[in-house]
Each structure stands twice: as C-alpha cells, then as structure tokens.
Design an enzyme around this catalytic site. Structure first.
Site: not given
Length: 447
Positions: A61, A288
């Site tokens: 990510c 994340h």
C-alpha cells in the site's frame, strides 16, 4: 559506492554492486521470501470500480495508495473530468495509470534524468544493448529463490525527458501490469530519485524502505511517493528534537497525507500535507494506507489564522468537549506562537477562567485571541469518497469507492460529536468536527 548519475550509466553495463545497493536500501540486509512475495504483484484494477487499484496482500500500500491518489488527481483535476467518471473503459484507466506513474517519476526526479527498470527481454526494442543490471547472485534460470530469479537480468533504461518516460511506459506497460510490475516501478522510482539522494534524506540509513519482518513501507517511502522527498517525518520543514535537527516536508504537496497516529499523538502532520493542492489524502492507520478524496476544492483552501487556532486548540481538546485544562494553556499559546512568559500565562488564566474552574473554553479563547471569524468557504454538506485496495477490508469484499455525505459543523453550533470511528478520528486531525454519513451505512475501514 556505485554512482546513480545518468552520465556514468547510459549505454554501459551495470555491475552487481548497483543492484545490491537497490536491494539493500529497499529490503535491508536480508530479504525474506514471504515479505518479497507480498510485493510481487502487478498493477490491476478492480472489476467493481474501473479506476481503483487492487492490493492483493498487506505491505505494498506504500506504493499503491499514493499511486491511486495520483490516478484520482489525473481523473478529476487534469482537464474536465468525464461526466460518468466511475464508468471508464480499460484503455482510459490504463492511460490514467500511466499518467500517475509519470507524475510520480517526475516528482521524485532530482535532475539527473529518468530511469525505468524493466525485465530482460531481447525482443524489446526499447532496451539499449548493454543497459543491464547484472545478477545479484549466480542463479541459473529456474533455480534459486523467487527474489533471486526476479533480480537476475533486470534491465535499466535511461531517459532524458519526461515525455520520453511517458512513451517508454506506454511501450512497456504490460510489464507493469504483470506479476512483479509494482517492484519494477518501485525500483524505477528509487533510481530516478538517486540512491545517494535518498540516503541523504532519510533519518536512519540503517532502516530499509520496506520493513524486513512485516513488509510495511516506511514513512520515508510514503513521503517519497507523495512528495518526491524521502524524509522520515511529516511535519513542515525542519524541527529540533532533543538537540537533533529533524527534516520534514519542505513544501505543499499535490496530494496530502493524514494519519491516525497523529490522533494517538505519535506524530504531527504539518500543513503542507494536511492542505495539499488537490482534495485527495492518503490516509494512514497503524498498518495500512487508504485514500479519501472529494471534488470539493474549497476543502484545500488556504487555512486562515482563525482556522489554525481552532485546529491547534482542538488538538489539545482530545475528547472534543470544547475546553482544555488550564495546565495545557501554555502549550497551546506556544503552539500558536503567542507569548508564554509565566506572568502572562497566569494573567491569561485568570482572564479566561475567572472562577478558577481549571478549564479554558474554546469560545472564550477564540474571542480573546482570534475574535474575527472569517466567512465560511466550505459548503454545509459535500461528497467524499473512500478507497481501500484490500478486498478483505471492503464492504461485500468488493474494491470500490465508498461514497459519503460529509459536513464540518461550526464548533459553536455543535452540541456533541458522533462516536469516533478510526476514519473519523483520523480525519478530525484536520477537521476537528468532521462528520460523515456513508451511503448504505457502508462504514469504510482504514485497515
């Protein structure tokens, strides 16, 4: 130490030491096969949202979310956006991806040219003879670990100008869509930036850009993708901490960054990232990265002194109760650049808390120091969207933009805030009273 300057590299064979530098800077002294495997994906779009990139495993990510932000910038703010901007065909989406990749490479370029790292392919007319990154290891074809096989025979193609980079991406785009395409792009970014330049900017050169145990991208990698600078902090400019001069973000970015870690008081995100040129923010949790965006450009209008004062006061009002304790007053005054002499602080305490309740109300503080409220620019309600590339974290396990109806109420008109979900807690580091109702009650996840 091998150089990364274009003049020394163009048209010549690159020894194993160059790739060893790239691998060590990226992965650290040891590259674990399971961590490497998480990053071995290409760039693919969701079948449920044509312009939304898919993330297959945790870790990448740090590249995917910033690239998604630049895709949205190209889609919504470069020229007139398509009326049906969520219903594009494959060619249109691929063009947006290449535009985003080009912009990232242009952002990181330090003036020494541009580079694409490509898989060895003798049939590829783009590749010049001799422009080869040789094997890090002596691995025969089909033998060795996956990362050894991948790194064997990678090629480096230099370019003089960004227009040539874009043409190079167009002619080799299938490599970036296939397995390991993300890593080809990551290495292209690192070599375009220059390894020496990255080492000069990161805070700790012994820390790799990708965590060797968990596979998460570092803040330096995130900052490099977003701003072109590999600094390790997210505050503005430079700051002295415990006698050390720490580097932060040096200028306003095109897309922004907000993080839940600021809500938890682990870091401070400066105005350059909180207030980017376009209303697109990469949103960080502990593990994340996702993206929040809107087409409402007043969200990134320049912050006024009045708004800044309310934001800083609210940072110390962690419960959103509309007041701080008098013990915090000196810190708030200092954060706003106001006088903090003990006698003055005591005078202000008595003025703002005459009954000695031990609290300072937000309205009283603002009336005292910032009485002139500017006219409201942001509309009462506006539409926001949230992106999460991990299928397992999305409603119905479908990677698609979650639409919300948002507002930023005036604190003086607010009786209470709704429960602070993780995404609201993160967004309230920029807008302390942020509220949102998500379509179909699909509360998005930032993990």
């Amino acid at each position: 130490m091998a150089s990364t300057s274009k003049q020394e590299q163009q048209g010549s064979s690159l020894g194993a030491s160059m790739l060893e530098e790239v691998v060590r800077l990226t992965w650290g002294p040891q590259l674990k096969e399971d961590v490497f495997a998480r990053w071995c994906q290409g760039f693919t779009f969701s079948e449920h949202e044509p312009t939304a990139l898919m993330q297959h495993e945790g870790g990448p990510c740090a590249v995917i979310a910033p690239l998604q932000a630049f895709i949205l910038k190209a889609l919504l703010f470069q020229g007139e956006p398509p009326v049906e901007w969520r219903q594009l065909d494959g060619d249109q989406c691929r063009a947006l991806l290449l535009a985003a990749m080009t912009e990232v490479l242009q952002t990181v370029s330090s003036g020494g040219g541009y580079y694409l790292v490509l898989k060895a392919d003798k049939q590829d007319a783009m590749l010049e003879e001799g422009a080869v990154i040789e094997n890090v290891v002596e691995a025969a074809q089909g033998e060795g670990s996956n990362h050894e096989i991948f790194h064997a025979g990678l090629r480096l193609q230099p370019f003089d100008c960004i227009e040539d980079v874009n043409r190079g991406l167009e002619s080799t785009h299938e490599m970036f869509l296939a397995d390991s395409g993300l890593l080809l792009f990551l290495y292209s970014v690192l070599l375009t930036k220059g390894l020496d330049n990255i080492r000069e900017e990161v805070e700790d050169t012994s820390e790799p850009l990708i965590d060797g145990v968990y596979g998460h991208g570092s803040q330096s990698l995130i900052n490099l993708m977003l701003t072109g600078s590999a600094v390790s902090n997210v505050f503005d400019k430079e700051k002295e901490v415990a006698g050390l001069q720490m580097k932060g973000i040096c200028q306003q970015s095109n897309v922004g960054f907000l993080t839940l870690l600021e809500n938890l008081r682990y870091c401070e995100v400066g105005a350059f990232l909180k207030n980017p040129r376009k209303p697109i923010w990469v949103v960080g949790s502990e593990t994340h990265l996702t993206v929040l965006f809107s087409q409402e450009e007043t969200l990134v209008a320049e912050e006024t002194e009045w708004e800044r004062a309310r934001r800083i006061f609210s940072m110390y009002d962690t419960e959103g109760s509309g007041f701080i304790t008098t013990i915090m007053l000196k810190e708030v005054l200092d954060a706003l650049g106001l006088a903090t002499m003990p006698e003055y602080v005591e005078f202000v305490k008595q003025r703002l808390d005459p009954d000695d309740f031990g609290v300072v109300l937000l309205n009283s503080f603002m009336s005292e120091f910032f009485p002139n409220e500017p006219d409201r620019i942001i509309p009462e309600y506006f539409t926001v969207y949230h992106y999460n590339g991990l299928k397992r974290s999305c409603p119905n396990r479908q990677v698609a933009y979650v639409e919300g109806r948002a507002c930023i109420p005036d604190p003086s008109e607010l009786t209470c805030l709704s429960d602070a979900t993780p995404i609201k807690s993160c967004l309230r580091t920029k807008w302390p009273t942020f509220e949102v109702e998500w379509k179909d009650n699909a509360n998005p996840s930032i993990i």
